[in-house]
Structures are given as C-alpha cells and as structure tokens.
Design a protein around this motif. Sequence first.
Motif, short mmCIF file in Angstrom:
data_model
loop_
_atom_site.label_atom_id
_atom_site.label_comp_id
_atom_site.label_asym_id
_atom_site.label_seq_id
_atom_site.Cartn_x
_atom_site.Cartn_y
_atom_site.Cartn_z
N SER A 1 30.72 52.53 31.93
CA SER A 1 32.16 52.29 32.08
C SER A 1 32.70 51.16 31.19
O SER A 1 33.83 50.75 31.33
N GLU A 2 31.89 50.68 30.27
CA GLU A 2 32.32 49.63 29.36
C GLU A 2 31.83 49.93 27.95
O GLU A 2 30.69 50.36 27.75
N TYR A 3 32.72 49.68 26.99
CA TYR A 3 32.31 49.89 25.61
C TYR A 3 33.09 48.97 24.67
O TYR A 3 34.16 48.47 25.01
N ASN A 4 32.51 48.75 23.51
CA ASN A 4 33.17 47.98 22.46
C ASN A 4 33.61 48.92 21.35
O ASN A 4 32.88 49.83 20.97
N LEU A 5 34.81 48.68 20.84
CA LEU A 5 35.29 49.37 19.64
C LEU A 5 35.24 48.36 18.50
O LEU A 5 35.85 47.29 18.59
N ILE A 6 34.51 48.69 17.45
CA ILE A 6 34.34 47.79 16.31
C ILE A 6 35.07 48.38 15.11
O ILE A 6 34.80 49.51 14.70
N TYR A 7 36.03 47.63 14.57
CA TYR A 7 36.80 48.11 13.43
C TYR A 7 35.85 48.47 12.28
O TYR A 7 35.06 47.65 11.83
N LYS A 8 36.00 49.70 11.77
CA LYS A 8 35.14 50.15 10.68
C LYS A 8 35.95 50.45 9.41
O LYS A 8 35.63 50.00 8.33
N ARG A 9 37.02 51.25 9.56
CA ARG A 9 37.83 51.63 8.41
C ARG A 9 39.27 51.84 8.85
O ARG A 9 39.53 52.56 9.82
N MET A 10 40.23 51.21 8.14
CA MET A 10 41.63 51.28 8.50
C MET A 10 42.46 51.65 7.27
O MET A 10 42.27 51.08 6.19
N THR A 11 43.41 52.58 7.44
CA THR A 11 44.33 52.86 6.34
C THR A 11 45.49 51.87 6.32
O THR A 11 46.10 51.65 5.28
N ASP A 12 45.79 51.28 7.48
CA ASP A 12 46.84 50.27 7.56
C ASP A 12 46.31 48.96 6.97
O ASP A 12 45.35 48.37 7.47
N LYS A 13 46.94 48.50 5.91
CA LYS A 13 46.48 47.29 5.22
C LYS A 13 46.47 46.08 6.14
O LYS A 13 45.66 45.16 5.99
N ASN A 14 47.40 46.05 7.10
CA ASN A 14 47.49 44.91 8.01
C ASN A 14 46.30 44.84 8.97
O ASN A 14 46.02 43.78 9.54
N LEU A 15 45.61 45.96 9.16
CA LEU A 15 44.48 45.99 10.09
C LEU A 15 43.14 45.79 9.39
O LEU A 15 42.12 45.55 10.04
N ARG A 16 43.13 45.85 8.07
CA ARG A 16 41.86 45.75 7.35
C ARG A 16 41.20 44.38 7.51
O ARG A 16 39.98 44.26 7.40
N GLN A 17 42.01 43.37 7.80
CA GLN A 17 41.44 42.03 7.99
C GLN A 17 40.57 41.94 9.24
O GLN A 17 39.81 40.99 9.39
N TYR A 18 40.69 42.95 10.12
CA TYR A 18 39.93 42.92 11.37
C TYR A 18 38.65 43.75 11.31
O TYR A 18 37.96 43.89 12.32
N ILE A 19 38.34 44.30 10.16
CA ILE A 19 37.11 45.09 10.04
C ILE A 19 35.91 44.24 10.46
O ILE A 19 35.72 43.12 9.98
N GLY A 20 35.12 44.79 11.38
CA GLY A 20 33.98 44.06 11.94
C GLY A 20 34.31 43.35 13.24
O GLY A 20 33.39 42.96 13.98
N LYS A 21 35.61 43.20 13.55
CA LYS A 21 36.02 42.58 14.82
C LYS A 21 35.86 43.58 15.97
O LYS A 21 35.76 44.78 15.76
N VAL A 22 35.88 43.04 17.21
CA VAL A 22 35.54 43.86 18.37
C VAL A 22 36.68 43.88 19.39
O VAL A 22 37.28 42.85 19.69
#
Length: 244
Positions: free
Chosen positions: A188-209
Amino acid sequence: MTNKLILSRQIRVHTPPTGDNRDRCTSFMTKSLLLALTLSFFANLAQGQIQKDFFVEDANGVDFLRIKFCVNEKSQIFGAEVEQSESTYKNEYVINQIKEYLLGIEFYENSKLKNDCHLTTFRLINSKYENLEINGKEIPKDFPLLIGEYRYKNPFYSETKIIRKNKIQREKGKEEKQIYWIEWISDSEYNLIYKRMTDKNLRQYIGKVIHVKILDILPDGSYVYKSTADHFDWITYGVIMKVK
C-alpha cells in the motif's frame, strides 16, 4: 504523479446539522468557518497562496471544486462561480462558504492577478482521512496495482492517461508526458521517482522522489492516496481510478 497545485495547510469544514438545532448551529458554524478561513488566508498571504484543501464529512474520498474568480483594480476578488463540468463536489452549503471565503480575499496592490479572471481548484477531502495515521490500506490480494491503466478523478486532469507496468509509470496528458520509476515499499506504499519529463520545469526534479500512501479503496475500485515530497512543501490527497 502530476503536481499542479501550491498547497497550504488544510481546514476542516463541518457539513450543516439536521433537526431542530439546524438554524441555531448554522449561524455559529458559518462564523467559525469564516474566521478560520480568514486567519488561514492572512497566515499564507505572504507566500501568495490561497487555501486549497478542506476536510468535509460528505466527500466521496476526495472531491474537486473548480471555481472561476475575478480580481478588480483594487486587487479584490469580486466574483466567484463554480465550473460545474470540472467539479465533482455538490454540497451547496459548503460551496457557498468557500465562495464567501474567496470574496473576502484581497491581494497585494501590485498583484499580477488584477483586472482579470482566473481558475482555481479546491480539494474536498473526507474528514476520516484527516488524522489517519496508519501504514496504508490493507490491499486485497485480488486487487492488482502493479499493472494497468488509470485516470485521476480530478476532472481537470481526467484526460491524463496513467499506464503502469511493474516498475514504470507513464503519464500522458494533452501536451505533456511524464515517466516515473515505481519503487514499491509495501502493498500500500510506493515511491514515484522522476525519470523523464517533457515539461522543462519538471526536469530539475529528475531523480527526486514522491512518496505515495494508499489510504482507502472505494467501492468502485478506485483508491484514495496521500502523497508527499521533500522537494515540495506540500501534502496532497487524491483519487486514482483504475480503467483496465
């Protein structure tokens, strides 16, 4: 997990009482709520935030209320109308209180919101989740979460398609695509880890959880979640519906 809102702390809202005490209680509750909303607003004014989350007793897990508001030359809100097609919450008593809250807001004189109309989304969260401190919902063995196609309940993001395949989650909207690694901590628990984003504003979070906890499974098979992230100062609630 799409991050679209800037959130402040949550407020609990009571639905109106029934019976002989209704009229007497309604006046007291309305004044109390408006006072709480006013205090909340001024506490968050310096950060330019509008209160977005409210705990209510009659929400179906998490409901959504989309409101269009207009701001005049004096940086005051003078109009607030519900966008019915993008809202799932229908309790007029609570809706009217939220509209009154908006109409009492005054922004800074140099606010960029002046002389224009804007849309904002409120989340109405069932109050049973307010202080829910558990390790997550016990997931039935016949309720698969590792694979499948999902949608957000939030009507504003209803066209976002979520495809989950074991350790990968893809989200595809009208203009954006997001790919996350999924790390399951428990059933019932999981982490989503940023891998690839088309939105340039979200690319800074790649690797964040983003940490997600499943709080409940609703009768229609959708699930209520609570998510947090160290790189954002928010706690958010939502509902994800399984399509297939």
